[in-house]
Design a protein around this motif. Structure first.
Motif, PDB file in Angstrom:
ATOM      1  N   SER A 341       0.399  33.053 -10.918  1.00 46.84           N
ATOM      2  CA  SER A 341       0.562  34.438 -10.273  1.00 46.84           C
ATOM      3  C   SER A 341      -0.682  35.433 -10.915  1.00 46.84           C
ATOM      4  O   SER A 341      -0.806  35.424 -12.129  1.00 46.84           O
ATOM      5  N   ARG A 361       5.544  42.309   0.263  1.00 48.02           N
ATOM      6  CA  ARG A 361       4.401  41.320   0.101  1.00 48.02           C
ATOM      7  C   ARG A 361       3.381  41.712  -1.033  1.00 48.02           C
ATOM      8  O   ARG A 361       2.813  42.852  -0.831  1.00 48.02           O
ATOM      9  N   ASN A 364      -0.891  36.641  -4.028  1.00 43.99           N
ATOM     10  CA  ASN A 364      -0.018  35.249  -3.920  1.00 43.99           C
ATOM     11  C   ASN A 364      -0.044  34.453  -5.267  1.00 43.99           C
ATOM     12  O   ASN A 364      -0.936  34.552  -5.986  1.00 43.99           O
ATOM     13  N   GLY A 366      -0.908  30.772  -6.539  1.00 44.31           N
ATOM     14  CA  GLY A 366      -1.477  29.614  -6.033  1.00 44.31           C
ATOM     15  C   GLY A 366      -1.802  28.640  -7.378  1.00 44.31           C
ATOM     16  O   GLY A 366      -1.115  28.872  -8.256  1.00 44.31           O
ATOM     17  N   ASN A 385      -6.433  28.643  -3.608  1.00 45.04           N
ATOM     18  CA  ASN A 385      -5.698  29.725  -2.635  1.00 45.04           C
ATOM     19  C   ASN A 385      -4.598  29.148  -1.903  1.00 45.04           C
ATOM     20  O   ASN A 385      -4.904  28.947  -0.548  1.00 45.04           O
ATOM     21  N   GLU A 387      -0.245  29.653  -1.227  1.00 43.76           N
ATOM     22  CA  GLU A 387       0.715  30.367  -1.685  1.00 43.76           C
ATOM     23  C   GLU A 387       1.774  29.463  -1.650  1.00 43.76           C
ATOM     24  O   GLU A 387       2.457  29.100  -0.875  1.00 43.76           O
ATOM     25  N   THR A 388       2.078  28.755  -3.164  1.00 44.53           N
ATOM     26  CA  THR A 388       3.166  27.888  -3.111  1.00 44.53           C
ATOM     27  C   THR A 388       4.184  28.152  -4.437  1.00 44.53           C
ATOM     28  O   THR A 388       3.770  29.020  -5.166  1.00 44.53           O
ATOM     29  N   ARG A 410       4.280  28.752   1.605  1.00 47.10           N
ATOM     30  CA  ARG A 410       4.310  29.851   2.520  1.00 47.10           C
ATOM     31  C   ARG A 410       3.134  29.874   3.538  1.00 47.10           C
ATOM     32  O   ARG A 410       2.161  30.348   2.981  1.00 47.10           O
TER      33      ARG A 410
END
Length: 510
Positions: A341, A361, A364, A366, A385, A387-388, A410
Motif C-alpha cells: 500500500s 475509498r 489501492n 497492489g 496494479n 487491488e488485492t 477487489r
C-alpha cells in the motif's frame, strides 16, 4: 438488523462457560448513549448491508450443517479453521478498531457425511476478565478503556484473533503480541498458552509462522517498547530448536515475513513505534508514527547466523502480508512478492472506520515484486496494479521458487470495504485467472490445499475459502480447481447464518 435489535443483542445474557456477567437492556442502553462508536455503528446499520460482517457475536456458534451444491472432491476431507475478531462490543461499549475484537476460531469440517460448522471464542485471560466485568477492562490494539486494569504481561492483552496454525500435533490460535493459545482440534475448547521455553514465556509469537517442506516452523515476534525482534525455529515435533533476539533501530509494525532456503526476510514499513507516545498513555496503534522518510527497510537474516543482519532499502510503503520468497542463486538475489500500500491509511484509519459503519475509498494495495541482491546490497521493486490482499502459495513451495500466487481481489464492490473475487497470478507472465463472486458477496481469504495422491506439481489442488453473501445473509464455503478459477466453484456449501468477517485460515486434512 435494525438498531434496536443490535442494542438488544449486545445486551443479551452471555452464555459462555465460566463466570460471565449478565447485563440488562437498560444498562447497555446507558453505555451505548455514552459510546460514540457504538452509537455511530448502530445508526448506520439501516444504510449499509456490509455492516452485518462487523456486528460481532456474543456467544459461541453451535454446530450447524451446511447445504451443498455440487460434489466435494473425494480427496478433500478434513477441516478449514478460520480465526478473526468476533466479539466487537460488550456492555454497550464497542471497540474502536477491527483488530481489537476477541478471537473466535471457526471450524468447517468436511466428511463423507457432509459439512458441519461450529465456532468458539478463545478463552484468553483478557476474554475472561472482560466477560466477568461485563465491559472492556483490558487494553487492546486500538482501544484503551478509561478504567483499564494494570498490564501484568503480554498475555494480559492477548485476544488470539488473527490466525491459526497446526504444528507438532497441536492446533493453536495466534495473535501478534503474546503467546500462541492451544486449542482442542475437535471441540475448539481452549487449552491454554503455549510455553516455548521459560525465558520466552508470554513473548510475542507472530500470526504468520512459515512451515518449510520438511515441517520446520520459523516464526518471529516484536517487542516494540524495547525495540526487539525475536526469532524462533521449531522442529516438526514441536521442540524449540533455536531462539534469537536482536535489537532493531526504529522498530516498525511488522505483521508478516518470508523464509527462503537460507534466509529470513522482514519488511519494515515506516510506521514506527514512538516511546514518548507510549509513556503518555496512547493506544498501541497510536504509539506508531508514519515516517516515510525512512523508506521501507528490508532486514535479511541468514538462518545459520541470525546475528549477522543485512539491510536493504525500498521506497516508502506499507505492508501487511508477504506472498513468498526464494533464492535466485544464479543472480545472487532473493526474489520476493508482497502486497504493498502507498501508506498506512488502512491500519490507522480504514480499519477504525468500519467499526463506526463508515467506508472511504483510498489508494489501492497492489502486488510488489522485489529483488534483493545479496552481493551489491541493492534492491529493486516492480509494482502491479491489482487491488488485492491475502496472498497465498501452494504450501509445497514455501521458501523455494514458485510460479503461482493466489489472492483475494477487489473488482467492483461499490461503496463498501472488502473484496468480491479471487485471483491466481502466474508470477512469470503476469497473466491472471479470476472468479468474481459479485457485488453483494464479501470474500475472505482463500487457501490452497494440495490434492492427495496427485501429481505433486505446484498448483495441483484446490483453492478453498469462505465468503459472506449479503443478500442471502449466509456464509459460503467454496472449492475451486486451483488452476481454473474462472470456471467457478466445483462445489459450494451454504450456511444460513452470518459469521463475523475474519482474517486467516488453514486447512488440516483428515
Amino acid at each position: 438488523m435494525n438498531r434496536r435489535n443490535f442494542i438488544a443483542g449486545a445486551a443479551g445474557a452471555l452464555t459462555f462457560s465460566g463466570a460471565i456477567a449478565a447485563e440488562t437492556v437498560a444498562e447497555t442502553a446507558a453505555a451505548e448513549a455514552t459510546d460514540p462508536v457504538f452509537k455511530a455503528f448502530a445508526d448506520a446499520l439501516p444504510q449499509h448491508s456490509w455492516q452485518m460482517g462487523y456486528e460481532g457475536l456474543q456467544a459461541d456458534a453451535a454446530p450447524m450443517t451446511l447445504s451443498l451444491r455440487g460434489q466435494m472432491p473425494r480427496g478433500l476431507r478434513g477441516a478449514l479453521y478460520r480465526n478473526g475478531p468476533s466479539r466487537h462490543s460488550i456492555g454497550g461499549v464497542r471497540y474502536h478498531h477491527l483488530f481489537d475484537g476477541d478471537g473466535m476460531v471457526q471450524k468447517y469440517e468436511i466428511t463423507d457425511a457432509g459439512i458441519t460448522h461450529r465456532g468458539k471464542f478463545v478463552r484468553t485471560e483478557k476474554f475472561i476478565a472482560d466477560s466477568k466485568a461485563g465491559k472492556p477492562v483490558r487494553q487492546t490494539f486500538g482501544t484503551n478503556p478509561p478504567d483499564a486494569q494494570p498490564i501484568t504481561g503480554p498475555d494480559s492483552l492477548n485476544v488470539a484473533n488473527t490466525s491459526v496454525v497446526s504444528h507438532g500435533g497441536e492446533l493453536m490460535a495466534l495473535w501478534e503480541g503474546g503467546s500462541a493459545i492451544k486449542l482442542d482440534a475437535q471441540t475448539l475448547d481452549t487449552l491454554g498458552p503455549k510455553v516455548l521455553s521459560p525465558e520466552y514465556a508470554g513473548m510475542a509469537f507472530s500470526a504468520h509462522p512459515k512451515i518449510e517442506r520438511d515441517g520446520t516452523l520459523w516464526n518471529f515476534g516484536v517487542t516494540s517498547h524495547l525495540g526487539l525482534l525475536s526469532v524462533y525455529r521449531i522442529a516438526p515435533s514441536g521442540e524449540v530448536l533455536k531462539t534469537e533476539t536482536i535489537k532493531v533501530r526504529d522498530i516498525a509494525m511488522v505483521h508478516d515475513f518470508a523464509v527462503t532456503e537460507q534466509h529470513l526476510v522482514f519488511l519494515l514499513p515506516p510506521l514506527v513505534f514512538d516511546r514518548d507516545r507510549a509513556r503518555s498513555g496512547e493506544t498501541f496503534l497510536d504509539c506508531h508514527v508514519w515516517k516515510p522518510q525512512l523508506g521501507m527497510r528490508v532486514l535479511v537474516l541468514p538462518k545459520d547466523h541470525l546475528d549477522q543482519p543485512q539491510w536493504f532499502d525500498l521506497p516508502a510503503g506499507f505492508v501487511f502480508h508477504v506472498g513468498n520468497a526464494w533464492e535466485d542463486t544464479t543472480a545472487g538475489t532473493i526474489r520476493l512478492d508482497y502486497i504493498r500500500s502507498p501508506d498506512a491509511w488502512s491500519p490507522l484509519h480504514g480499519l477504525r472506520d468500519v467499526m463506526s459503519g463508515r467506508f472511504e475509498r483510498t489508494g489501492n494495495a497492489g502486488i510488489a515484486f522485489v529483488g534483493l541482491n545479496l552481493k551489491t546490497g541493492r534492491a529493486n521493486q516492480t509494482l502491479v496494479n491489482q487491488e488485492t490482499e491475502f496472498p497465498r502459495v501452494d504450501p509445497r513451495v514455501v521458501g523455494v521458487k514458485h510460479s503461482q500466487l493466489f489472492t483475494t481481489l477487489r473488482l467492483d464492490t461499490g461503496p463498501r470495504p472488502g473484496f468480491d473475487a479471487v485471483m491466481r497470478m502466474d508470477v512469470a507472465s503476469g497473466k491472471t485467472d479470476r472468479y468474481r463472486y459479485g457485488t453483494d458477496v464479501m470474500v475472505e481469504e482463500h487457501v490452497f490445499v494440495p490434492k492427495p495422491g496427485g501429481s505433486g506439481k505446484e498448483g495441483d489442488g484446490w483453492l478453498v475459502g469462505t465468503a459472506l453473501d449479503l443478500k442471502k445473509k449466509a456464509m459460503l464455503l467454496s472449492v475451486f480447481d486451483a488452476m481454473h478459477l474462472s470456471k467457478g466453484p466445483i462445489a459450494q456449501a451454504t450456511m444460513d447464518r452470518v459469521m463475523p468477517l475474519g482474517f486467516h485460515s488453514i486447512f488440516v486434512g483428515a
